[in-house]
Write an enzyme that holds these catalytic residues in place. Structure first.
Site, short mmCIF file in Angstrom:
data_model
loop_
_atom_site.label_atom_id
_atom_site.label_comp_id
_atom_site.label_asym_id
_atom_site.label_seq_id
_atom_site.Cartn_x
_atom_site.Cartn_y
_atom_site.Cartn_z
N ASN A 152 21.36 29.87 23.11
CA ASN A 152 20.29 28.89 23.15
C ASN A 152 19.36 28.94 21.95
O ASN A 152 18.62 27.99 21.71
CB ASN A 152 19.48 29.05 24.45
N HIS A 198 18.34 18.95 32.59
CA HIS A 198 17.33 18.43 31.65
C HIS A 198 17.73 18.64 30.18
O HIS A 198 17.03 18.15 29.29
CB HIS A 198 15.95 19.05 31.94
N CYS A 322 11.66 29.32 27.20
CA CYS A 322 11.37 30.27 28.27
C CYS A 322 10.63 31.51 27.76
O CYS A 322 10.04 32.24 28.55
CB CYS A 322 12.67 30.69 28.96
#
Length: 376
Positions: A152, A198, A322
């Site tokens: 990510n 999302h 995050c």
């Protein structure tokens, strides 16, 4: 403003909003209710499940709807590992140090609470995991191997079929949150796979864990026994319909979108490396997500560069949303062998699946922002 933080989240697509809208208004029934409203809701839920299963090359009953990628990753690690512990006393997990926080923290929980032994495989300087290392790590008591399809932060893509083959008889989970819409999701051989809506144009709060029926799974949530007993709680029918629609749209467009966006990404990378002497590309030079370009700019502050970029009309990030707000260097960049001080200079640019805007002005904005921070 030009939004280039699509790895963090994407706007809801109009087609997705249209598909889910009836289940937020007139078709509001609880899919567990035994009357007309409930039966219609249950039918829509199962239709969405079947559509997603077809895209993933799995069975309808393999799809477990969740609130997103974090819950799905928690369910995969804790659910599969604890089931293996209860079934055969297995207390060993194999993963890597560059996984998403939800995988890393779940592995730490299993260590701390259930006494699991966690093997964190090394990665090379570009983030690639060697299948031979996976094979060497497998033990008689290994409960699970969990390795992300695509990282990510830096976008490095793993050879999941090869890693899965190296795991042999051991259940294999892959976090495909960033890969969905960019890379094929079927034919990987994974026993469990995570998707978050999302990242694809569905609303936040939508996701799934696809887990093959032969893999025992201990639920995290207990209650009404929804999702075939694997995830209790009233299902979001609108969210399931939205996720199915977003996945279908992304898959239909993937073969045309991915190479076009990858060409724009390469143009951006070449431009930044030429314009900014301090720039270094992180992650694999070619085995990377089509929409991801990540850099370090030694001698700067990544957060300061991002503020300068936003002042010039470009919105991006330093890495995972995050972990936003943390003063610690990225665990992903540290795993790649990057110095902690340099890791704190990271900037990640992530393009949308349908991105079509020339990136020359973005290169200019990055060069100007780095120069401004250097000169401050």
């Amino acid at each position: 403003m030009l939004y280039l933080d699509n790895a963090a989240t994407t706007p809801v697509r109009p087609e997705v909003l249209e598909a889910m809208a009836p289940y937020l208004t007139g078709e509001f029934g609880n899919p567990s209710s035994h009357h007309t409203y409930g039966e219609r809701a249950a039918g829509a839920l199962e239709d969405a499940r079947a559509r997603i299963a077809a895209l993933l090359g799995m069975r309808r009953g393999d799809i477990v709807f969740t609130s997103g990628g974090t819950e799905a990753n928690n369910l995969a690690l804790k659910g599969i590992a604890v089931a293996a512990l209860l079934d055969r006393g297995a207390r060993h997990i194999v993963t890597t140090p560059m996984e998403h926080e939800s995988v890393l923290r779940s592995a730490e929980y299993l260590e701390r609470v259930h006494g699991f032994d966690v093997t964190r495989l090394p990665v090379d300087g570009s983030g690639i995991v060697d299948p031979d290392d996976v094979a060497s790590a497998i033990r008689a008591d290994t409960a699970l191997v969990s390795i992300a399809y695509a990282n990510n932060e830096v976008g490095t893509v793993q050879d999941i079929p090869a890693l899965r083959a190296a795991a042999g008889r051991v259940p294999f989970h892959t976090d495909a949150v960033q890969a969905a819409g960019w890379l094929p999701l079927s034919g990987l051989g994974a026993d469990a796979l995570t998707v978050a809506g999302h990242k694809l144009g569905a609303p936040k709060g939508t996701g799934l864990l696809a887990v093959r029926g032969r893999v025992p799974l201990e639920p995290l949530l207990h209650g009404g026994g929804q999702e075939r007993g694997r995830r209790s709680g009233t299902e979001s029918v609108a969210g399931a319909v939205a996720l199915a629609t977003a996945l279908e749209l992304a898959e239909a467009e993937r073969e045309s979108n991915a190479p076009r966006v990858a060409a724009l990404r390469d143009e951006l990378i070449a431009g930044v490396l030429a314009a900014v002497p301090a720039a270094r590309l992180t992650g694999h030079p070619s085995r990377r997500l089509p929409g991801t370009a990540s850099f370090t700019f030694a001698g700067t502050s990544g957060e300061a560069v991002l503020l300068e970029l936003e002042r010039r009309g470009v919105v991006s990030s330093s890495g995972s949303a995050c972990a936003a707000g943390s003063s610690d260097p990225s665990h992903v960049l540290l795993a790649l062998g990057i110095d902690a001080e340099v890791a704190q200079t990271a900037v990640r640019i992530t393009l949308a699946h349908g991105h079509a805007t020339p990136l020359g002005p973005v290169v200019e904005a990055i060069a100007a922002s780095v120069a401004a921070v250097h000169g401050s």
